[in-house]
Design a protein around this motif. Structure first.
Motif, short mmCIF file in Angstrom:
data_model
loop_
_atom_site.label_atom_id
_atom_site.label_comp_id
_atom_site.label_asym_id
_atom_site.label_seq_id
_atom_site.Cartn_x
_atom_site.Cartn_y
_atom_site.Cartn_z
N SER A 71 -29.25 -10.13 7.04
CA SER A 71 -30.16 -10.94 6.22
C SER A 71 -31.51 -10.25 6.00
N ALA A 72 -32.10 -9.68 7.04
CA ALA A 72 -33.39 -9.01 6.87
C ALA A 72 -33.25 -7.75 6.01
N ALA A 73 -32.16 -7.03 6.19
CA ALA A 73 -31.92 -5.82 5.39
C ALA A 73 -31.75 -6.17 3.92
N VAL A 74 -31.06 -7.26 3.64
CA VAL A 74 -30.89 -7.69 2.25
C VAL A 74 -32.24 -8.11 1.66
N SER A 75 -33.07 -8.75 2.45
CA SER A 75 -34.42 -9.10 1.98
C SER A 75 -35.20 -7.83 1.63
N TYR A 76 -35.05 -6.81 2.46
CA TYR A 76 -35.71 -5.53 2.18
C TYR A 76 -35.22 -4.95 0.85
N LEU A 77 -33.90 -4.95 0.65
CA LEU A 77 -33.34 -4.40 -0.59
C LEU A 77 -33.83 -5.18 -1.81
N LYS A 78 -33.92 -6.49 -1.70
CA LYS A 78 -34.41 -7.30 -2.82
C LYS A 78 -35.88 -6.99 -3.11
N LYS A 79 -36.66 -6.86 -2.05
CA LYS A 79 -38.09 -6.58 -2.21
C LYS A 79 -38.30 -5.22 -2.87
N GLU A 80 -37.46 -4.25 -2.54
CA GLU A 80 -37.60 -2.90 -3.09
C GLU A 80 -37.10 -2.77 -4.53
N ARG A 81 -36.36 -3.77 -5.00
CA ARG A 81 -35.80 -3.74 -6.36
C ARG A 81 -35.08 -2.42 -6.62
N ILE A 82 -34.09 -2.19 -5.84
CA ILE A 82 -33.40 -0.90 -5.84
C ILE A 82 -32.67 -0.62 -7.14
N LYS A 83 -32.55 0.65 -7.43
CA LYS A 83 -31.76 1.11 -8.57
C LYS A 83 -30.48 1.72 -8.00
N GLY A 84 -29.38 1.50 -8.66
CA GLY A 84 -28.11 1.99 -8.16
C GLY A 84 -27.41 0.91 -7.35
N GLU A 85 -26.21 1.25 -6.92
CA GLU A 85 -25.38 0.28 -6.21
C GLU A 85 -25.42 0.51 -4.70
N ILE A 86 -24.82 -0.43 -3.98
CA ILE A 86 -24.83 -0.42 -2.52
C ILE A 86 -23.40 -0.28 -2.00
N TYR B 105 -16.86 9.54 -4.88
CA TYR B 105 -16.83 8.08 -5.05
C TYR B 105 -18.23 7.53 -5.26
N PHE B 106 -19.19 8.02 -4.51
CA PHE B 106 -20.56 7.54 -4.66
C PHE B 106 -21.10 7.89 -6.04
N GLU B 107 -20.73 9.06 -6.54
CA GLU B 107 -21.17 9.46 -7.88
C GLU B 107 -20.49 8.57 -8.93
N LYS B 108 -19.20 8.37 -8.79
CA LYS B 108 -18.44 7.56 -9.75
C LYS B 108 -19.00 6.15 -9.86
N TYR B 109 -19.37 5.56 -8.72
CA TYR B 109 -19.81 4.17 -8.69
C TYR B 109 -21.33 4.01 -8.64
N ASN B 110 -22.07 5.11 -8.80
CA ASN B 110 -23.53 5.08 -8.81
C ASN B 110 -24.10 4.47 -7.52
N ILE B 111 -23.53 4.84 -6.40
CA ILE B 111 -23.99 4.32 -5.11
C ILE B 111 -25.17 5.16 -4.64
N ARG B 112 -26.30 4.49 -4.44
CA ARG B 112 -27.52 5.16 -4.00
C ARG B 112 -28.01 4.63 -2.66
N TYR B 113 -27.39 3.55 -2.18
CA TYR B 113 -27.78 2.95 -0.89
C TYR B 113 -26.53 2.67 -0.06
N VAL B 114 -26.66 2.87 1.24
CA VAL B 114 -25.60 2.51 2.18
C VAL B 114 -26.20 1.53 3.17
N LEU B 115 -25.61 0.36 3.24
CA LEU B 115 -26.01 -0.69 4.17
C LEU B 115 -24.92 -0.76 5.23
#
Length: 187
Positions: A57-72, A127-137
């Motif tokens: 939950s706290a990590a997701v709050s961090y990701l929302k606050k950062e307004r990340i670009k790319g997928e997780i 796979y990360f390139e194909k799916y535009n993954i820029r974050y790993v949770l």
């Protein structure tokens, strides 16, 4: 069925004191072991803990606050939680997906669980390139033993290849967040 069998067996032992005592001792040991196993399973599944202990939950709050670009890319068990808490993001996999097979567009997978397994066993980069993954949770507990992820996916066959977390660190992914439940890496 089992109760009937036990009662028949016990009725044959009546009157034979030594055998009756032995049977009662074995039954007692069996009952204690069963209770121990049930208690261990209950404890290991964390049935008594609250969702803050299980979900990031706290990590997701961090990701929302950062307004990340790319997928997780996240742990298999957290996919449903991410769908709920971050519906604007595509989730790589969740608990419903192992049986999904379909003719997906080129930007998606026909069989997501296969791709998830391949990431754990080989080169994650394509796979990360194909799916535009820029974050790993990822669960913090699994970063303590970096081979745990590979062991789980490979059905407990220990392999001598680096874990996903080790590969991310080798490839200069930056750890941008860590708490009791989760870590987040960013490319």
């Amino acid at each position: 069925m089992a109760q009937k069998t036990i009662s028949i067996f016990y009725s044959e032992l009546r009157g034979k004191k030594v055998q009756e005592k032995r049977f009662l001792k074995v039954a007692f040991v069996f009952a204690v072991l069963s209770l121990f196993i049930f208690s261990y399973e209950h404890y290991s599944l964390n049935l008594g803990s609250n969702s803050r202990d299980k979900y990031p939950s706290a990590a997701v709050s961090y990701l929302k606050k950062e307004r990340i670009k790319g997928e997780i890319f996240s742990d298999y068990g957290w996919g449903g939680y991410l769908i709920w808490k971050m519906p604007e993001k595509k989730v790589f996999i969740d608990g419903r997906m192992p049986s999904w097979r379909w003719n997906a567009p080129s930007s998606e997978s026909d069989y997501a669980f296969h791709d998830f397994s391949e990431i754990s066993k080989g080169d994650y980069k394509k796979y990360f390139e194909k799916y535009n993954i820029r974050y790993v949770l990822w669960p913090r507990d699994e970063t303590k033993d970096p081979r745990l992820f590979s062991i789980n996916i490979s059905f407990f066959k220990k392999e001598n290849r680096p874990s996903l977390i080790e590969r991310l660190e080798q490839d200069s992914w930056e750890k941008v967040y860590e708490d009791q439940a989760a870590v987040i890496y960013r490319k």
